[in-house]
Write a protein that holds these residues in place. Structure first.
Motif, PDB file in Angstrom:
ATOM      1  N   GLY A 159      -2.976 -18.975   4.560  1.00  0.00           N
ATOM      2  CA  GLY A 159      -2.371 -17.860   5.276  1.00  0.00           C
ATOM      3  C   GLY A 159      -2.308 -16.571   4.483  1.00  0.00           C
ATOM      4  O   GLY A 159      -1.658 -15.619   4.905  1.00  0.00           O
ATOM      5  N   LEU A 160      -3.001 -16.519   3.346  1.00  0.00           N
ATOM      6  CA  LEU A 160      -2.939 -15.344   2.480  1.00  0.00           C
ATOM      7  C   LEU A 160      -4.264 -14.588   2.483  1.00  0.00           C
ATOM      8  O   LEU A 160      -5.334 -15.191   2.608  1.00  0.00           O
ATOM      9  N   SER A 161      -4.189 -13.275   2.338  1.00  0.00           N
ATOM     10  CA  SER A 161      -5.372 -12.468   2.125  1.00  0.00           C
ATOM     11  C   SER A 161      -5.562 -12.291   0.626  1.00  0.00           C
ATOM     12  O   SER A 161      -4.592 -12.102  -0.118  1.00  0.00           O
ATOM     13  N   VAL A 162      -6.816 -12.346   0.164  1.00  0.00           N
ATOM     14  CA  VAL A 162      -7.095 -12.378  -1.272  1.00  0.00           C
ATOM     15  C   VAL A 162      -8.168 -11.354  -1.624  1.00  0.00           C
ATOM     16  O   VAL A 162      -9.113 -11.136  -0.863  1.00  0.00           O
ATOM     17  N   VAL A 163      -8.029 -10.747  -2.811  1.00  0.00           N
ATOM     18  CA  VAL A 163      -9.067  -9.873  -3.351  1.00  0.00           C
ATOM     19  C   VAL A 163      -9.108 -10.089  -4.855  1.00  0.00           C
ATOM     20  O   VAL A 163      -8.081 -10.398  -5.484  1.00  0.00           O
ATOM     21  N   ALA A 243      -4.757 -14.984  10.364  1.00  0.00           N
ATOM     22  CA  ALA A 243      -4.505 -15.768   9.163  1.00  0.00           C
ATOM     23  C   ALA A 243      -4.845 -14.975   7.913  1.00  0.00           C
ATOM     24  O   ALA A 243      -4.192 -15.095   6.882  1.00  0.00           O
ATOM     25  N   LYS A 244      -5.889 -14.166   7.987  1.00  0.00           N
ATOM     26  CA  LYS A 244      -6.288 -13.341   6.855  1.00  0.00           C
ATOM     27  C   LYS A 244      -6.615 -11.944   7.357  1.00  0.00           C
ATOM     28  O   LYS A 244      -7.343 -11.782   8.333  1.00  0.00           O
ATOM     29  N   GLU A 245      -6.083 -10.945   6.676  1.00  0.00           N
ATOM     30  CA  GLU A 245      -6.341  -9.558   7.056  1.00  0.00           C
ATOM     31  C   GLU A 245      -6.944  -8.817   5.862  1.00  0.00           C
ATOM     32  O   GLU A 245      -6.477  -8.983   4.734  1.00  0.00           O
ATOM     33  N   PRO A 246      -7.959  -7.998   6.091  1.00  0.00           N
ATOM     34  CA  PRO A 246      -8.561  -7.249   4.979  1.00  0.00           C
ATOM     35  C   PRO A 246      -7.716  -6.043   4.593  1.00  0.00           C
ATOM     36  O   PRO A 246      -8.133  -4.893   4.688  1.00  0.00           O
ATOM     37  N   CYS A 247      -6.476  -6.300   4.170  1.00  0.00           N
ATOM     38  CA  CYS A 247      -5.531  -5.226   3.867  1.00  0.00           C
ATOM     39  C   CYS A 247      -5.508  -4.873   2.391  1.00  0.00           C
ATOM     40  O   CYS A 247      -4.973  -3.841   2.003  1.00  0.00           O
ATOM     41  N   LEU A 248      -6.072  -5.731   1.540  1.00  0.00           N
ATOM     42  CA  LEU A 248      -6.215  -5.451   0.121  1.00  0.00           C
ATOM     43  C   LEU A 248      -7.683  -5.197  -0.193  1.00  0.00           C
ATOM     44  O   LEU A 248      -8.556  -5.889   0.331  1.00  0.00           O
ATOM     45  N   TRP A 249      -7.970  -4.219  -1.034  1.00  0.00           N
ATOM     46  CA  TRP A 249      -9.357  -4.033  -1.455  1.00  0.00           C
ATOM     47  C   TRP A 249      -9.406  -3.389  -2.825  1.00  0.00           C
ATOM     48  O   TRP A 249      -8.444  -2.797  -3.300  1.00  0.00           O
ATOM     49  N   ALA A 250     -10.563  -3.550  -3.471  1.00  0.00           N
ATOM     50  CA  ALA A 250     -10.813  -2.954  -4.777  1.00  0.00           C
ATOM     51  C   ALA A 250     -11.788  -1.806  -4.618  1.00  0.00           C
ATOM     52  O   ALA A 250     -12.791  -1.916  -3.901  1.00  0.00           O
ATOM     53  N   PHE A 251     -11.478  -0.693  -5.277  1.00  0.00           N
ATOM     54  CA  PHE A 251     -12.391   0.444  -5.298  1.00  0.00           C
ATOM     55  C   PHE A 251     -12.231   1.149  -6.634  1.00  0.00           C
ATOM     56  O   PHE A 251     -11.115   1.501  -7.033  1.00  0.00           O
ATOM     57  N   ASP A 252     -13.365   1.327  -7.317  1.00  0.00           N
ATOM     58  CA  ASP A 252     -13.354   2.049  -8.591  1.00  0.00           C
ATOM     59  C   ASP A 252     -12.325   1.450  -9.558  1.00  0.00           C
ATOM     60  O   ASP A 252     -11.527   2.161 -10.175  1.00  0.00           O
ATOM     61  N   ASP A 253     -12.353   0.108  -9.656  1.00  0.00           N
ATOM     62  CA  ASP A 253     -11.507  -0.655 -10.597  1.00  0.00           C
ATOM     63  C   ASP A 253     -10.014  -0.512 -10.306  1.00  0.00           C
ATOM     64  O   ASP A 253      -9.173  -0.586 -11.199  1.00  0.00           O
ATOM     65  N   GLN A 254      -9.656  -0.302  -9.054  1.00  0.00           N
ATOM     66  CA  GLN A 254      -8.259  -0.188  -8.663  1.00  0.00           C
ATOM     67  C   GLN A 254      -8.029  -0.985  -7.378  1.00  0.00           C
ATOM     68  O   GLN A 254      -8.937  -1.114  -6.559  1.00  0.00           O
ATOM     69  N   ILE A 255      -6.823  -1.523  -7.199  1.00  0.00           N
ATOM     70  CA  ILE A 255      -6.470  -2.279  -6.007  1.00  0.00           C
ATOM     71  C   ILE A 255      -5.665  -1.384  -5.066  1.00  0.00           C
ATOM     72  O   ILE A 255      -4.769  -0.641  -5.493  1.00  0.00           O
ATOM     73  N   TYR A 256      -5.964  -1.487  -3.756  1.00  0.00           N
ATOM     74  CA  TYR A 256      -5.271  -0.706  -2.739  1.00  0.00           C
ATOM     75  C   TYR A 256      -4.752  -1.616  -1.638  1.00  0.00           C
ATOM     76  O   TYR A 256      -5.276  -2.716  -1.411  1.00  0.00           O
TER      77      TYR A 256
END
Length: 418
Positions: A159-163, A243-256
């Motif tokens: 149930g978790l979103s992961v990056v 169950a999973k949402e693309p709400c976390l992402w990495a860009f230019d070595d940073q997490i958003y």
């Protein structure tokens, strides 16, 4: 590893534009752009586009609900009842399956008939989720590495979103029913330590269910979630809780981080969760307290996901959120939007086709983005050929000719904009 302090959800959810302007946060005037829709073209998104037909063989055949990831010079595609397939980024030639479906050391179980995987541009690792709290790791060539067994203290992985970002994995847990739940966790792979990063310290908003929730495989505007939970509210309104949402992402070595009902895009920094952008929705802003009240909020905006390109933010959002068009019913409307990070321009269009006038083709949508800011999606070849027949301009275009010559049963075409 980047360390984050504990922040109350009241701070996370307020999205007060006056405060954010004082803090120097960039404002995205989405509400104004929504009232003046424009067609979005590929040139609005990036300066170059590649169409890569994926080789079709018995071993490489891609199934339904396909979604794509990019890792260096490889394309990876997951689909229903299939292991993750790896293709060459330039030629589309099939390379191998990444692992196998099963319960062996380098095998994984499908979730609702669907592989759940992600890639990390920093470490060059492919991650595939399997049963329990185990995550398989493969290198950029698809060779197996040592798997991860997550420690106790992390909520149910399904149930978790992961990056991923280098040595760290970040997990996001959406709060629905309980208060004082942790929202973001991080796991440091070399040390095996799990950290609770941000805690939800506000009461959960109550809502009344009229039926027993049910699980529906897939569905909706989220291409990467294996299933969603259907919650039935009053007046026959429903919520699709992915169950999973693309709400976390990495860009230019940073997490958003960008949550569905929140107007603010946050940077996960060393000391805090810092606002980076605020979507100014005008009268279509949906307050935190009203998010489970369908009546009177039909024209409010709720986000599906945000992808960050080198040039733009690409985002998908809905109105009539609780009138979901399930099995031909409902009045929900889906929109694509872009925000040009250089000039501040915002464009919004109804869900459709993003035009590529130079090649006389189109992009259906984008499913993923790399940490370098490349956006990618998939096109069904039958739909492409139908488009070519109905739009005969650019007859001599090499890309159009290549795609029109492919058999109807071919694998999808990868579309990459940078």
């Amino acid at each position: 590893m980047k360390k984050i302090v504990f922040i109350a959800l009241t701070v996370i959810s307020c999205a007060c534009s006056n405060i954010k302007q004082e803090q120097g946060v960039e404002i995205i005037p989405l509400g104004l752009a929504f009232e003046q829709p424009e067609e979005i073209s590929v040139k609005d998104v990036g300066s170059h586009i590649d169409y890569v037909p994926l080789e079709t063989t018995d071993e490489s055949l891609i199934g339904d609900r396909a979604y794509i990831r990019i890792l260096k010079d490889k394309l990876l595609v997951g689909s229903r009842e299939q292991p993750v397939k790896m293709f060459d980024r330039k030629t589309g030639k099939f390379i191998r399956c990444v692992g196998k479906i099963g319960q062996g050391a380098d095998e994984y179980l499908l979730q609702d008939g669907f592989p759940v995987f992600w890639t990390d541009d920093v470490s060059g690792i492919i991650y595939v989720q399997t049963e329990g709290q185990r995550i398989l790791r493969f290198d950029a060539d698809g060779s197996p590495l040592e798997s991860i067994h997550l420690p106790e203290g992390l909520p149910r992985l399904q149930g978790l979103s992961v990056v991923g970002n280098g040595d760290d994995l970040y997990f996001y847990q959406k709060t629905l029913f309980k208060k004082n739940e942790d929202k973001i966790f991080s796991y440091n792979i070399p040390t095996g330590k799990l950290h609770t990063e941000i805690a939800n310290q506000e009461d959960t908003i109550p809502f009344e269910l009229t039926k027993t929730p049910i699980i529906l495989g897939g569905y909706g505007n989220n291409p990467a979630s294996p299933h969603c939970l259907i919650l039935y509210l009053k007046n026959d309104k429903v919520v699709f809780d992915y169950a999973k949402e693309p709400c976390l992402w990495a860009f230019d070595d940073q997490i958003y981080l960008k949550e569905n009902f929140n107007d603010t895009l946050y940077c996960v920094s060393d000391q805090s969760l810092e606002p980076r952008y605020v979507f100014d929705l005008g009268s279509r802003h949906w307050s935190y307290e009203e998010r489970y009240h369908p009546e009177g909020n039909e024209d409010k905006i709720a986000f599906n996901y945000v992808l960050e390109g080198d040039k733009v933010l690409f985002f998908v959002f809905q109105t009539n959120y609780y009138e979901i068009n399930y099995k031909g019913l409902g009045k929900d409307e889906t929109y694509w939007g872009i925000y040009d990070k250089e000039n501040g321009q915002v464009k919004v269009m109804a869900k459709g086709k993003i035009g590529d006038p130079e090649n006389g083709l189109f992009v259906k949508s984008f499913q993923t983005a790399t940490a370098e800011g490349e956006l990618a999606g998939l096109l069904d070849i039958a739909e492409v050929k139908e488009w070519i027949e109905e739009n005969p301009s650019k007859k001599d275009n090499q890309v159009r000719q290549l795609l029109s010559d492919l058999p109807d049963e071919s694998n999808p075409v990868a579309v990459i904009v940078k």
